[in-house]
Scaffold this motif. Structure first.
Motif, mmCIF file in Angstrom:
data_model
loop_
_atom_site.group_PDB
_atom_site.id
_atom_site.type_symbol
_atom_site.label_atom_id
_atom_site.label_comp_id
_atom_site.label_asym_id
_atom_site.label_seq_id
_atom_site.Cartn_x
_atom_site.Cartn_y
_atom_site.Cartn_z
ATOM 1 N N THR A 63 0.833 -1.200 0.000
ATOM 2 C CA THR A 63 0.000 0.000 0.000
ATOM 3 C C THR A 63 0.868 1.251 0.000
ATOM 4 N N GLY A 64 0.253 2.383 -0.316
ATOM 5 C CA GLY A 64 0.980 3.647 -0.381
ATOM 6 C C GLY A 64 1.618 4.007 0.945
ATOM 7 N N ASN A 65 2.781 4.610 0.881
ATOM 8 C CA ASN A 65 3.524 5.059 2.061
ATOM 9 C C ASN A 65 3.709 3.949 3.094
ATOM 10 N N SER A 66 4.071 2.763 2.624
ATOM 11 C CA SER A 66 4.312 1.649 3.542
ATOM 12 C C SER A 66 5.426 0.770 2.991
ATOM 13 N N GLU A 67 5.663 -0.335 3.681
ATOM 14 C CA GLU A 67 6.747 -1.242 3.299
ATOM 15 C C GLU A 67 6.259 -2.682 3.355
ATOM 16 N N GLY A 68 6.746 -3.482 2.427
ATOM 17 C CA GLY A 68 6.452 -4.917 2.429
ATOM 18 C C GLY A 68 7.743 -5.706 2.440
ATOM 19 N N THR A 69 7.680 -6.916 2.965
ATOM 20 C CA THR A 69 8.844 -7.787 3.020
ATOM 21 C C THR A 69 8.543 -9.063 2.250
ATOM 22 N N ILE A 70 9.487 -9.457 1.410
ATOM 23 C CA ILE A 70 9.375 -10.683 0.615
ATOM 24 C C ILE A 70 10.577 -11.547 0.946
ATOM 25 N N ARG A 71 10.312 -12.762 1.379
ATOM 26 C CA ARG A 71 11.391 -13.693 1.708
ATOM 27 C C ARG A 71 11.616 -14.618 0.512
ATOM 28 N N LEU A 72 12.839 -14.591 0.008
ATOM 29 C CA LEU A 72 13.192 -15.382 -1.176
ATOM 30 C C LEU A 72 14.096 -16.541 -0.796
ATOM 31 N N ARG A 73 13.896 -17.646 -1.449
ATOM 32 C CA ARG A 73 14.743 -18.826 -1.270
ATOM 33 C C ARG A 73 16.153 -18.508 -1.773
ATOM 34 N N PRO A 74 17.147 -19.290 -1.401
ATOM 35 C CA PRO A 74 18.474 -19.107 -1.992
ATOM 36 C C PRO A 74 18.380 -19.263 -3.517
ATOM 37 N N LEU A 75 19.005 -18.346 -4.229
ATOM 38 C CA LEU A 75 18.911 -18.310 -5.691
ATOM 39 C C LEU A 75 20.250 -18.627 -6.339
ATOM 40 N N GLU A 76 20.170 -19.156 -7.532
ATOM 41 C CA GLU A 76 21.356 -19.368 -8.355
ATOM 42 C C GLU A 76 21.762 -18.026 -8.967
ATOM 43 N N PRO A 77 23.035 -17.871 -9.383
ATOM 44 C CA PRO A 77 23.442 -16.635 -10.045
ATOM 45 C C PRO A 77 22.572 -16.358 -11.263
ATOM 46 N N GLY A 78 22.267 -15.084 -11.461
ATOM 47 C CA GLY A 78 21.456 -14.693 -12.615
ATOM 48 C C GLY A 78 20.796 -13.346 -12.406
ATOM 49 N N ARG A 79 19.982 -12.988 -13.372
ATOM 50 C CA ARG A 79 19.234 -11.724 -13.341
ATOM 51 C C ARG A 79 17.755 -12.063 -13.220
ATOM 52 N N TYR A 80 17.104 -11.482 -12.243
ATOM 53 C CA TYR A 80 15.706 -11.751 -11.955
ATOM 54 C C TYR A 80 14.925 -10.433 -12.083
ATOM 55 N N ASN A 81 14.151 -10.324 -13.148
ATOM 56 C CA ASN A 81 13.390 -9.099 -13.402
ATOM 57 C C ASN A 81 12.181 -9.011 -12.488
ATOM 58 N N PHE A 82 11.812 -7.774 -12.133
ATOM 59 C CA PHE A 82 10.599 -7.530 -11.365
ATOM 60 C C PHE A 82 9.946 -6.256 -11.871
#
Length: 112
Positions: A78-97
């Motif tokens: 939501t506006g003027n707030s923060e979210g947290t996303i927990r990601l698994r261990p990743l292999e080297p690379g580029r991850y678009n968002f």
């Protein structure tokens, strides 16, 4: 007194001791902000094969939806707030968002 097979004790160890947070790998924290419908910075970096805790700060008044097909995540912040996303261990690379509400708003997580 009942006798229990060794397999049962091993299973109990895995559930109680083996899955303890004490043995969990420490996550690295990465932060990206959204302001004026732009990611700042547009490119963030994280180490490979390490859990990642991604903090998304929405500095705009309107909501945004952090989404990534390659990371298999989506989260409304939501506006003027923060979210947290927990990601698994990743292999080297580029991850678009991107922001699914404003698809011109995009960035990349570079894992090395």
């Amino acid at each position: 007194m009942k006798r229990y097979p060794a397999k049962l004790f091993f299973a109990a160890f895995l559930v109680v001791g083996g899955a303890s947070p004490l043995y969990a790998q420490q996550a690295v924290t990465v932060t990206v902000s959204v302001k004026n419908h732009r990611f700042q910075p547009a490119e963030v970096h994280a180490p490979a094969k390490t859990p990642i805790e991604l903090h998304v700060k929405n500095l705009d008044a309107t909501p945004m939806e952090f989404e990534s097909v390659s990371l298999r995540v989506e989260k409304v912040v939501t506006g003027n707030s923060e979210g947290t996303i927990r990601l698994r261990p990743l292999e080297p690379g580029r991850y678009n968002f991107f922001d699914d509400f404003h698809q011109e708003t995009n960035g990349v997580l570079v894992v090395r």
